[in-house]
Write an enzyme that holds these catalytic residues in place. Structure first.
Site, mmCIF file in Angstrom:
data_model
loop_
_atom_site.group_PDB
_atom_site.id
_atom_site.type_symbol
_atom_site.label_atom_id
_atom_site.label_comp_id
_atom_site.label_asym_id
_atom_site.label_seq_id
_atom_site.Cartn_x
_atom_site.Cartn_y
_atom_site.Cartn_z
ATOM 1 N N ILE A 157 1.042 -0.943 -0.184
ATOM 2 C CA ILE A 157 -0.043 0.071 0.185
ATOM 3 C C ILE A 157 0.597 1.055 -0.341
ATOM 4 O O ILE A 157 1.959 1.681 0.970
ATOM 5 C CB ILE A 157 -0.846 0.051 1.108
ATOM 6 C CG1 ILE A 157 -1.911 -1.238 0.910
ATOM 7 C CG2 ILE A 157 -1.931 1.407 1.448
ATOM 8 C CD1 ILE A 157 -3.112 -1.072 2.193
ATOM 9 N N LEU A 209 -3.069 0.815 -3.736
ATOM 10 C CA LEU A 209 -2.447 -0.789 -3.863
ATOM 11 C C LEU A 209 -2.396 -1.371 -4.233
ATOM 12 O O LEU A 209 -2.763 -1.724 -5.707
ATOM 13 C CB LEU A 209 -3.590 -1.721 -2.052
ATOM 14 C CG LEU A 209 -5.149 -1.731 -3.220
ATOM 15 C CD1 LEU A 209 -4.919 -3.132 -3.814
ATOM 16 C CD2 LEU A 209 -6.030 -1.678 -1.707
ATOM 17 N N CYS A 231 9.980 -2.791 -1.392
ATOM 18 C CA CYS A 231 9.189 -1.645 -0.966
ATOM 19 C C CYS A 231 10.370 -1.133 0.388
ATOM 20 O O CYS A 231 10.327 -0.916 1.077
ATOM 21 C CB CYS A 231 7.877 -2.519 0.313
ATOM 22 S SG CYS A 231 6.103 -2.694 -1.022
#
Length: 158
Positions: A81, A94, A111
């Site tokens: 997200i 997302l 990420c």
């Protein structure tokens, strides 16, 4: 790596990864109208993916407390997200790994999180899960979490 493009950006870690085998959702919402603080919006996105996972039989999917975002299966991220908000209007959203080729993640730090893994619905459920298979349950979960009715239009001009 072949068939992909890596681009350095300022968001979503050092190298974002997107492919057609992930469900991408970029809701555009006015958080003022919904009276929803930004962190609560992120939590709502996590809740909708957790709800979707439960529908699909993944009862152990969960969100981690801040500063982590997304939905996790154990120590592996299932859904990333990353939201942007300007003047209370959201963008980005997302990316849910459905039948993603997880070997791509061996070449990046997903990420920006060192030492964490990445997983997919197909990997966790032990069979191929196409984006088309999860789209309607995702939309149902979205409507439930955000207490709204989604309207589809065949003609973008409608």
């Amino acid at each position: 790596m072949s068939g992909g493009v890596a681009v350095r950006v300022l968001r979503l870690g050092a190298v974002p990864y997107a492919e057609a085998l992930r469900l991408l959702a970029f809701p555009v919402l006015d958080l003022r109208r919904r009276r929803l603080p930004l962190r609560a919006y992120v939590a709502a996105l996590e809740a909708l993916v957790v709800r979707l996972c439960r529908r699909l039989g993944l009862g152990s999917a969960r969100a981690l407390p801040p500063p982590y975002t997304g939905v996790w299966m154990g120590d592996s991220k299932l859904c990333a997200i990353g939201v942007h908000c300007r003047n209370h209007i959201t963008s980005h959203g997302l990316a849910l790994n459905c039948c993603t080729d997880l070997t791509w993640f061996e070449h990046i730090v997903p990420c920006g999180l060192e030492g964490k893994g990445v997983t997919s619905l197909s990997h966790e459920l032990g069979h191929h899960v196409a984006v088309s298979h999860v789209l309607q349950p995702f939309l149902d979960s979205f409507q439930e979490v955000f207490d709204c009715t989604l309207v589809s239009s065949e003609d973008p001009g409608d």
